[in-house]
Design a protein around this motif. Structure first.
Motif, PDB file in Angstrom:
ATOM      1  N   CYS A   1     144.196  28.980  47.801  1.00  0.00           N
ATOM      2  CA  CYS A   1     143.608  27.918  48.619  1.00  0.00           C
ATOM      3  C   CYS A   1     143.100  26.828  47.688  1.00  0.00           C
ATOM      4  CB  CYS A   1     142.498  28.443  49.536  1.00  0.00           C
ATOM      5  SG  CYS A   1     140.882  28.642  48.772  1.00  0.00           S
ATOM      6  N   GLY A   2     142.942  25.643  48.226  1.00  0.00           N
ATOM      7  CA  GLY A   2     142.520  24.501  47.423  1.00  0.00           C
ATOM      8  C   GLY A   2     141.145  24.665  46.802  1.00  0.00           C
ATOM      9  N   PHE A   3     140.218  25.275  47.552  1.00  0.00           N
ATOM     10  CA  PHE A   3     138.871  25.458  47.029  1.00  0.00           C
ATOM     11  C   PHE A   3     138.861  26.418  45.844  1.00  0.00           C
ATOM     12  CE2 PHE A   3     138.164  24.254  51.504  1.00  0.00           C
ATOM     13  CZ  PHE A   3     137.451  23.079  51.294  1.00  0.00           C
ATOM     14  N   SER A   4     139.643  27.491  45.940  1.00  0.00           N
ATOM     15  CA  SER A   4     139.742  28.434  44.824  1.00  0.00           C
ATOM     16  C   SER A   4     140.400  27.759  43.623  1.00  0.00           C
ATOM     17  CB  SER A   4     140.518  29.685  45.244  1.00  0.00           C
ATOM     18  OG  SER A   4     139.764  30.436  46.170  1.00  0.00           O
ATOM     19  N   GLY A   5     141.429  26.955  43.885  1.00  0.00           N
ATOM     20  CA  GLY A   5     142.098  26.216  42.811  1.00  0.00           C
ATOM     21  C   GLY A   5     141.138  25.270  42.108  1.00  0.00           C
ATOM     22  N   LYS A   6     140.306  24.577  42.898  1.00  0.00           N
ATOM     23  CA  LYS A   6     139.318  23.656  42.329  1.00  0.00           C
ATOM     24  C   LYS A   6     138.323  24.422  41.459  1.00  0.00           C
ATOM     25  CE  LYS A   6     135.570  20.531  43.575  1.00  0.00           C
ATOM     26  NZ  LYS A   6     134.747  19.987  44.655  1.00  0.00           N
ATOM     27  N   ALA A   7     137.875  25.579  41.941  1.00  0.00           N
ATOM     28  CA  ALA A   7     136.911  26.382  41.187  1.00  0.00           C
ATOM     29  C   ALA A   7     137.490  26.794  39.836  1.00  0.00           C
ATOM     30  CB  ALA A   7     136.489  27.606  41.997  1.00  0.00           C
ATOM     31  N   ILE A   8     138.730  27.238  39.835  1.00  0.00           N
ATOM     32  CA  ILE A   8     139.386  27.642  38.582  1.00  0.00           C
ATOM     33  C   ILE A   8     139.505  26.453  37.638  1.00  0.00           C
ATOM     34  CG2 ILE A   8     141.622  28.361  37.602  1.00  0.00           C
ATOM     35  CD1 ILE A   8     139.984  30.703  38.644  1.00  0.00           C
ATOM     36  N   GLN A   9     139.899  25.298  38.151  1.00  0.00           N
ATOM     37  CA  GLN A   9     140.028  24.109  37.302  1.00  0.00           C
ATOM     38  C   GLN A   9     138.690  23.718  36.677  1.00  0.00           C
ATOM     39  OE1 GLN A   9     142.826  22.696  36.196  1.00  0.00           O
ATOM     40  NE2 GLN A   9     143.770  24.402  37.287  1.00  0.00           N
ATOM     41  N   LEU A  10     137.614  23.807  37.464  1.00  0.00           N
ATOM     42  CA  LEU A  10     136.291  23.486  36.933  1.00  0.00           C
ATOM     43  C   LEU A  10     135.907  24.453  35.813  1.00  0.00           C
ATOM     44  CD1 LEU A  10     134.443  22.729  40.284  1.00  0.00           C
ATOM     45  CD2 LEU A  10     134.985  21.065  38.482  1.00  0.00           C
ATOM     46  N   LEU A  11     136.167  25.741  36.025  1.00  0.00           N
ATOM     47  CA  LEU A  11     135.838  26.732  34.996  1.00  0.00           C
ATOM     48  C   LEU A  11     136.673  26.504  33.738  1.00  0.00           C
ATOM     49  CD1 LEU A  11     135.461  29.855  37.298  1.00  0.00           C
ATOM     50  CD2 LEU A  11     133.622  28.625  36.121  1.00  0.00           C
ATOM     51  N   LYS A  12     137.948  26.216  33.920  1.00  0.00           N
ATOM     52  CA  LYS A  12     138.816  25.948  32.757  1.00  0.00           C
ATOM     53  C   LYS A  12     138.349  24.714  32.001  1.00  0.00           C
ATOM     54  CE  LYS A  12     143.121  28.106  34.270  1.00  0.00           C
ATOM     55  NZ  LYS A  12     144.520  27.856  34.695  1.00  0.00           N
ATOM     56  N   SER A  13     137.942  23.679  32.735  1.00  0.00           N
ATOM     57  CA  SER A  13     137.512  22.444  32.075  1.00  0.00           C
ATOM     58  C   SER A  13     136.219  22.651  31.288  1.00  0.00           C
ATOM     59  CB  SER A  13     137.356  21.308  33.086  1.00  0.00           C
ATOM     60  OG  SER A  13     136.214  21.484  33.886  1.00  0.00           O
ATOM     61  N   CYS A  14     135.462  23.676  31.641  1.00  0.00           N
ATOM     62  CA  CYS A  14     134.246  24.027  30.896  1.00  0.00           C
ATOM     63  C   CYS A  14     134.553  24.928  29.705  1.00  0.00           C
ATOM     64  CB  CYS A  14     133.243  24.715  31.813  1.00  0.00           C
ATOM     65  SG  CYS A  14     132.477  23.621  33.027  1.00  0.00           S
ATOM     66  N   GLY A  15     135.803  25.351  29.583  1.00  0.00           N
ATOM     67  CA  GLY A  15     136.201  26.183  28.447  1.00  0.00           C
ATOM     68  C   GLY A  15     135.936  27.665  28.616  1.00  0.00           C
ATOM     69  N   VAL A  16     135.849  28.134  29.849  1.00  0.00           N
ATOM     70  CA  VAL A  16     135.564  29.550  30.088  1.00  0.00           C
ATOM     71  C   VAL A  16     136.712  30.416  29.571  1.00  0.00           C
ATOM     72  CG1 VAL A  16     135.335  31.317  31.891  1.00  0.00           C
ATOM     73  CG2 VAL A  16     134.024  29.212  32.027  1.00  0.00           C
ATOM     74  N   LYS A  17     136.344  31.412  28.776  1.00  0.00           N
ATOM     75  CA  LYS A  17     137.325  32.361  28.256  1.00  0.00           C
ATOM     76  C   LYS A  17     137.088  33.755  28.830  1.00  0.00           C
ATOM     77  CE  LYS A  17     138.105  29.936  23.879  1.00  0.00           C
ATOM     78  NZ  LYS A  17     137.627  28.656  24.361  1.00  0.00           N
TER      79      LYS A  17
END
Length: 108
Positions: free
Chosen positions: A30-46
């Motif tokens: 879903c779009g909301f889950s996709g947005k959440a993942i993108q935000l976490l990736k942009s913060c550098g979450v490993k």
């Protein structure tokens, strides 16, 4: 406490960052889950654990009861409920999200 509630509690307390979402990090459903993942990736979450709520109806309902929050995705950092994608977006804009994730050791 039900088995599902115990699973959720164990998951959010045993991992620094957990996202209950629809789909997976590689294939959000879903779009909301996709947005959440993108935000976490942009913060550098490993160090991120994701739980696909579409795999288990009991978990899908149980997470809403656990947090008293009606929607998914749901982000937990150090066992604490942070919020959904809208709250994550606001926190990202202010820099709060990156700080929270850095402090949790999720970006190292």
């Amino acid at each position: 406490m039900s088995d599902v509630q115990q699973f959720i509690r164990d998951t959010v307390t045993q991992h620094p960052v957990v996202l209950f979402m629809k789909g997976t990090a590689q294939f959000p459903q879903c779009g909301f889950s996709g947005k959440a993942i993108q935000l976490l990736k942009s913060c550098g979450v490993k160090k991120l654990v994701t739980v696909n709520v579409l795999d288990d109806d009991e978990v899908r309902q149980g997470i809403k009861e656990f947090s008293n929050w009606p929607t998914v995705p749901q982000l937990y950092v150090r066992g604490e409920f942070v919020g959904g994608s809208d709250i994550m977006g606001q926190m990202h804009e202010s820099g709060e999200l990156k700080t929270l994730l850095d402090d949790a050791g999720a970006t190292a």
